[in-house]
Design a protein around this motif. Structure first.
Motif, PDB file in Angstrom:
ATOM      1  N   GLU A  35      11.682 -23.397-103.380  1.00  0.00           N
ATOM      2  CA  GLU A  35      10.544 -23.924-104.130  1.00  0.00           C
ATOM      3  C   GLU A  35       9.706 -24.857-103.270  1.00  0.00           C
ATOM      4  O   GLU A  35       8.470 -24.782-103.283  1.00  0.00           O
TER       5      GLU A  35
ATOM      6  N   LEU B 115       8.001 -12.008-103.738  1.00  0.00           N
ATOM      7  CA  LEU B 115       8.099 -12.474-105.123  1.00  0.00           C
ATOM      8  C   LEU B 115       8.136 -13.999-105.191  1.00  0.00           C
ATOM      9  O   LEU B 115       7.524 -14.603-106.083  1.00  0.00           O
ATOM     10  N   LEU B 116       8.830 -14.633-104.261  1.00  0.00           N
ATOM     11  CA  LEU B 116       8.888 -16.096-104.233  1.00  0.00           C
ATOM     12  C   LEU B 116       7.505 -16.687-103.983  1.00  0.00           C
ATOM     13  O   LEU B 116       7.102 -17.670-104.619  1.00  0.00           O
TER      14      LEU B 116
ATOM     15  N   GLU C  16       4.568 -15.117-104.553  1.00  0.00           N
ATOM     16  CA  GLU C  16       3.708 -14.792-105.701  1.00  0.00           C
ATOM     17  C   GLU C  16       3.986 -15.719-106.884  1.00  0.00           C
ATOM     18  O   GLU C  16       3.068 -16.104-107.611  1.00  0.00           O
ATOM     19  N   HIS C  17       5.244 -16.080-107.080  1.00  0.00           N
ATOM     20  CA  HIS C  17       5.583 -17.019-108.158  1.00  0.00           C
ATOM     21  C   HIS C  17       4.917 -18.366-107.908  1.00  0.00           C
ATOM     22  O   HIS C  17       4.362 -18.976-108.841  1.00  0.00           O
TER      23      HIS C  17
ATOM     24  N   GLU D 240       1.248 -18.044-108.724  1.00  0.00           N
ATOM     25  CA  GLU D 240       1.005 -18.030-110.174  1.00  0.00           C
ATOM     26  C   GLU D 240       1.097 -19.434-110.766  1.00  0.00           C
ATOM     27  O   GLU D 240       0.327 -19.794-111.666  1.00  0.00           O
ATOM     28  N   MET D 241       2.019 -20.233-110.275  1.00  0.00           N
ATOM     29  CA  MET D 241       2.174 -21.600-110.765  1.00  0.00           C
ATOM     30  C   MET D 241       0.987 -22.459-110.364  1.00  0.00           C
ATOM     31  O   MET D 241       0.635 -23.424-111.046  1.00  0.00           O
TER      32      MET D 241
END
Length: 269
Positions: free
Chosen positions: A107, A170-171, A173-174, A177-178
């Motif tokens: 993160e 995917l990490l 892109e997440h 999105e956030m």
């Protein structure tokens, strides 16, 4: 210029006879073939498929963004291609990745990348532009498509355990999105050697077919015939192209190199 005896003595320790070099070359070639047939761990040289089917020919046009993560340096690039015979316009910003991020959590890393991207696009007034993004991720990955890369292991000083065996696209892109403020989306993920190969092919044409990167690590990529990648099930992967760029991951061949070097020195001393 003649080196001093002390310098010559040091250099002599690094000299390897031609027959040893030939043996190393032959063994590496055998590992290449085994890597294409069975991959890792059967071969120490993984020969990873990239899903990149062809190289640029210099006629491409448009604006593109590149995110290049390599070691302690995050490089963001705005690339404007205007066609054959004209030098691309390149705007580059570099950001240092702090040690705490390199050994923190996924993160932290991907939020850092997205925050830097937001700052970069904002400075260029491109936050609302839906630009295609290429993610240059210079770490060993198993690709499942042009937009999917599962991280196998870290190199270059990174040690973020909760990213291992996960899809880095995917990490990212997440994290995008956030963020909500960035319209750009990831269109492709690739190794840095693939990016170098594509850039050289765009500039120099089809004569350029191999790329080598020597930096925090050493790696290479080249354009291979799909039929020769025996471990790759093209029909199952819905891959209908005659060629594919292969990332060798040849730096893992070091075990054999060290063996023959030690053999050489043992015989000599």
């Amino acid at each position: 210029m003649k080196w001093s005896e002390g310098v010559q003595a040091i250099l002599k320790q690094f000299y390897v006879e031609d027959n040893v070099l030939m043996k190393i070359s032959e063994d590496m070639q055998a590992e290449f073939a085994l890597g294409l047939e069975r991959g890792s761990p059967a071969s120490s040289v993984a020969m990873l498929p990239s899903y990149v089917p062809q190289l640029p020919d210099g006629t491409e046009t448009g604006k593109y963004v590149a995110i290049d993560l390599s070691g302690k340096n995050l490089r963001l690039v705005l690339l404007t291609l205007v066609g054959k015979g004209v030098e691309p316009e390149v705007i580059t910003h570099n950001y240092m990745v702090h040690e705490s991020v390199m050994k923190g959590t996924g993160e932290q890393l991907f939020n850092f990348i997205v925050n830097c991207l937001q700052k970069f696009l904002s400075e260029l007034n491109l936050l609302d532009a839906n630009l295609p993004v290429g993610f240059v991720f210079s770490y060993p990955c198993e690709l499942h498509s042009i937009r999917s890369a599962r991280l196998l292991w870290w190199t270059k000083g990174f040690d973020i355990k909760d990213c291992l065996q996960k899809d880095v696209v995917l990490l990212l892109e997440h994290a995008l999105e956030m963020n909500n403020s960035i319209k750009a989306r990831i269109k492709a993920v690739m190794n840095d050697t693939v990016g170098q190969l594509a850039a050289a092919a765009y500039k120099y044409g089809p004569e350029c077919c191999v790329a080598v990167v020597i930096g925090y690590g050493c790696n290479s990529s080249y354009l291979e015939e799909t039929a020769k990648i025996k471990k790759f099930n093209a029909s199952k992967a819905d891959y209908n192209h005659k060629h594919m760029v292969i990332v060798t991951e040849w730096e893992e061949f070091g075990a054999q190199v060290r063996f023959f070097t030690l053999l050489h020195f043992s015989a000599k001393y």
